[in-house]
Every structure is written in C-alpha cells, then in structure tokens.
Scaffold this active site. Structure first.
Site, PDB file in Angstrom:
ATOM      1  N   ASN A  70     -19.298  -0.558  10.536  1.00  0.00           N
ATOM      2  CA  ASN A  70     -19.322  -0.004   9.172  1.00  0.00           C
ATOM      3  C   ASN A  70     -20.719   0.415   8.710  1.00  0.00           C
ATOM      4  O   ASN A  70     -20.861   1.117   7.704  1.00  0.00           O
ATOM      5  CB  ASN A  70     -18.691  -0.977   8.158  1.00  0.00           C
ATOM      6  CG  ASN A  70     -17.175  -1.043   8.228  1.00  0.00           C
ATOM      7  OD1 ASN A  70     -16.573  -2.095   8.016  1.00  0.00           O
ATOM      8  ND2 ASN A  70     -16.519   0.070   8.534  1.00  0.00           N
ATOM      9  N   ASP A 130      -7.712  -2.808   4.845  1.00  0.00           N
ATOM     10  CA  ASP A 130      -8.068  -1.387   4.968  1.00  0.00           C
ATOM     11  C   ASP A 130      -7.356  -0.555   3.904  1.00  0.00           C
ATOM     12  O   ASP A 130      -6.266  -0.909   3.456  1.00  0.00           O
ATOM     13  CB  ASP A 130      -7.699  -0.893   6.377  1.00  0.00           C
ATOM     14  CG  ASP A 130      -8.388   0.425   6.716  1.00  0.00           C
ATOM     15  OD1 ASP A 130      -9.394   0.768   6.057  1.00  0.00           O
ATOM     16  OD2 ASP A 130      -7.914   1.107   7.636  1.00  0.00           O
TER      17      ASP A 130
HETATM   18  C1  IPE Z   1     -12.038  -2.044   9.657  1.00  0.00           C
HETATM   19  O1  IPE Z   1     -11.765  -0.996   8.761  1.00  0.00           O
HETATM   20  C2  IPE Z   1     -13.110  -2.915   9.123  1.00  0.00           C
HETATM   21  C3  IPE Z   1     -12.851  -3.593   7.849  1.00  0.00           C
HETATM   22  C4  IPE Z   1     -11.727  -3.635   7.181  1.00  0.00           C
HETATM   23  C5  IPE Z   1     -13.965  -4.321   7.344  1.00  0.00           C
HETATM   24  P1  IPE Z   1     -12.301   0.466   9.019  1.00  0.00           P
HETATM   25  O2  IPE Z   1     -11.648   1.323   7.987  1.00  0.00           O
HETATM   26  O3  IPE Z   1     -13.773   0.494   9.073  1.00  0.00           O
HETATM   27  O4  IPE Z   1     -11.713   0.781  10.473  1.00  0.00           O
HETATM   28  P2  IPE Z   1     -11.650   2.133  11.308  1.00  0.00           P
HETATM   29  O5  IPE Z   1     -13.035   2.595  11.537  1.00  0.00           O
HETATM   30  O6  IPE Z   1     -10.864   3.118  10.500  1.00  0.00           O
HETATM   31  O7  IPE Z   1     -10.930   1.758  12.566  1.00  0.00           O
HETATM   32  C1  IPE Z   2     -11.634  -1.028   3.978  1.00  0.00           C
HETATM   33  O1  IPE Z   2     -11.322   0.124   3.281  1.00  0.00           O
HETATM   34  C2  IPE Z   2     -12.892  -1.672   3.464  1.00  0.00           C
HETATM   35  C3  IPE Z   2     -14.023  -1.642   4.404  1.00  0.00           C
HETATM   36  C4  IPE Z   2     -14.013  -1.173   5.608  1.00  0.00           C
HETATM   37  C5  IPE Z   2     -15.262  -2.201   3.913  1.00  0.00           C
HETATM   38  P1  IPE Z   2     -11.907   1.533   3.722  1.00  0.00           P
HETATM   39  O2  IPE Z   2     -13.195   1.747   2.999  1.00  0.00           O
HETATM   40  O3  IPE Z   2     -11.979   1.635   5.183  1.00  0.00           O
HETATM   41  O4  IPE Z   2     -10.803   2.518   3.143  1.00  0.00           O
HETATM   42  P2  IPE Z   2     -10.224   3.825   3.839  1.00  0.00           P
HETATM   43  O5  IPE Z   2      -9.748   3.427   5.195  1.00  0.00           O
HETATM   44  O6  IPE Z   2     -11.345   4.812   3.881  1.00  0.00           O
HETATM   45  O7  IPE Z   2      -9.116   4.238   2.923  1.00  0.00           O
HETATM   46 MG    MG Z   3     -10.685   2.288   6.622  1.00  0.00          MG
END
Ligand code: IPE
Ligand code: IPE
Ligand code: MG
Length: 266
Positions: A76, A28
C-alpha cells in the site's frame, strides 16, 4: 517469541466448531464506497473505522476469540503520498482514541507487520497500547499494518537462522510457525474479504493454509453485524476436511484428529 504451542493445521487437525475461533478480514472497498458518493477516497477510510468498531463488538458477542484485520499492506506504500499519509494519521488517531475502550473491554491488542517503516511516535503508541492490553484475555484484536505474508515467512526464517547458525537450515514447520508474527494465535478459521475481489493480496499466506475463504461484494464501510452473521452462517455449513474424506470427518473423534506420521518432532 518461540514459545507458543498452537498446532499447525497441516500437522494436527484443530478442533472445529460452528463459530470460528479466529476470523481474519481484508477490509477492502473504502475507496469505491467513497467514490460512489462523490467523496474523496479518504472519506471511505474514515467511515471504515466505524465498521471496525462494529465488527469487533459483533465478533465478541458471537464467541469469536481472535479477530485479525488487514489495515495496510506492504504494497500500500505504492498509493499516492497524501493517501498514505492520511492512512497513517487515521491509524495513530484511532489507536489513541480507542485503546482505553479496548482495554476496558478486556481486549488484548497486537499489531503485526514490519513496524520499522513507521515514524517513531506511531511505533511508541503501538508499543504502549500493546503493553497496556497485554494481560487481557477475553479477546485478541490484531491489526496487520505494513504487513506482507512473504515478509512474515522470510522474517521468521531469518530469525531461525540467526538463532541457530549451527543447524544449517534444517528447521521444522513448527519451528518456522513459532517465529511468524502471529504465533500468539491459532490459524484463522474464517477469512473474509469485502469489496468483491477474490484474492489474498499477500495477507497471511502461511496461516491461511486451511482457512475457509469467504468473499463478499459488500464494501467495507457497509460491513456490519448482519454481514458478519452471513459469513459465520456460511462458515458453519462448511465441512472442514483437512485432507480427510467426508466419511472420516463424520466418524472422527478428537482423539483421532492427529494426522498419523506427522507428529511434531522435538
Ligand atoms: C489489501 O487491499 C490490503 C488491505 C486491505 C489493507 P488492497 O485494496 O490494497 O488490495 P489489492 O491491491 O487491490 O489487491
Ligand atoms: C481498503 O480499501 C483499505 C486499504 C487498503 C487501506 P481500498 O482503499 O483498497 O478501497 P478500494 O479497493 O480502492 O475501493
Ligand atoms: Mg482495495
């Protein structure tokens, strides 16, 4: 795939060593990494692929046997359409680019999640990559894509019910575990989430029952071998009790490790 004999941590205590056998990571912080640099969020996803490469190598060098990476959650899809489409393109591009190298390095690749929602060319690329690397046994890399822990448990249950209509739902923990999408791997020992949030976000709900949970503020594109070492050092200092007392853990021999009265039933 109801054939695998990995014990469930609530039924029998797994062997514990200072290096985790299975590491599962929620990668993340890509979006925030990019925004800090005044770049579009997708630049963070692209940079995140580098961290994936580094982390695979570092895990292999340190004797980890299974690495599971959460790449795209079932939630997602709620993101803006252009970001979802970019992530899909990046996934297929990286898969095609990396599979040869993974194979050369003796890595078995598995993709878990509800693949039905992906386009046909992506599904075909996934099946091909899995088939190519199926016999490799040095390291198992699992990518969770359109994965949700609740989907996994429900899917496992529905498969059991369909296979055994006569059983009226009286299934054991082992039977359910054997239908989960990661029945080919032992449960994660070490869970890592980068990016500062302290939540599971519907990742491996069943399988994380006894994992050690490590949270770091480091954003995924900044995660590297040194960060992995910090997590593994932290893991090595945990006392994994699995319900026992410290005194029992100190005196335990592998022969005592099975929980009395919870032997798997046939
Ligand atoms: C969790 O990350 C899913 C992945 C890393 C693929 P998110 O960034 O989507 O999680 P939430 O929604 O903030 O909990
Ligand atoms: C995790 O990084 C990757 C996926 C969930 C695909 P994020 O895209 O959630 O990054 P933040 O949390 O917005 O910084
Ligand atoms: Mg995230």
């Amino acid at each position: 795939m109801a054939d695998i004999g990995f014990t469930s941590s609530t039924r029998a205590i797994p062997e514990v060593s200072t290096v985790p056998r299975h590491v599962a990571i929620i990668m993340d912080g890509n979006g925030r990494w990019a925004r800090k640099r005044f770049m579009p969020r997708i630049a963070g996803h692209t940079r995140g692929v580098e961290s994936v490469r580094t982390t695979i190598r570092a895990c292999m060098d340190r004797g980890v046997e299974y690495l599971t990476l959460f790449a795209f959650s079932s939630e997602n899809w709620r993101r803006p359409a252009d970001e979802v489409s970019f992530l899909m393109q990046l996934f297929i591009k990286s898969l095609k680019k990396e599979v040869g190298r993974l194979h050369q390095n003796g890595i078995r690749l598995r993709i878990v999640g509800d693949l039905e929602r992906f386009d046909a060319p992506l599904i075909a690329a996934i099946r091909e990559a899995e088939a190519l690397t199926a016999a490799n046994d040095r390291f198992t890399l699992t990518i969770a894509a359109n994965y949700g822990g609740r989907w996994d448990i429900l899917n496992a249950l529905n498969r059991l019910v369909a296979r055994h209509p006569e059983r009226q739902g009286a299934f054991s923990e082992e039977e359910l575990a054997s239908e989960l999408s990661m029945s080919f791997a032992p449960e994660p020992d070490l869970f890592i989430r980068t990016g500062g949030e302290q939540r599971i976000s519907n990742f491996l709900l069943w399988q994380l029952a006894y994992a050690e949970l490590y949270f770091t503020d480091t954003l995924w594109p900044d995660f590297d071998a040194a960060e992995l070492d910090k997590a593994i050092a932290w893991y090595g200092a945990r006392e994994r009790r699995f319900g026992r007392t410290s005194e029992q853990v100190a005196g335990a021999s592998p022969a005592q490790a099975t929980v009395a009265g919870t032997e798997p039933h046939a």
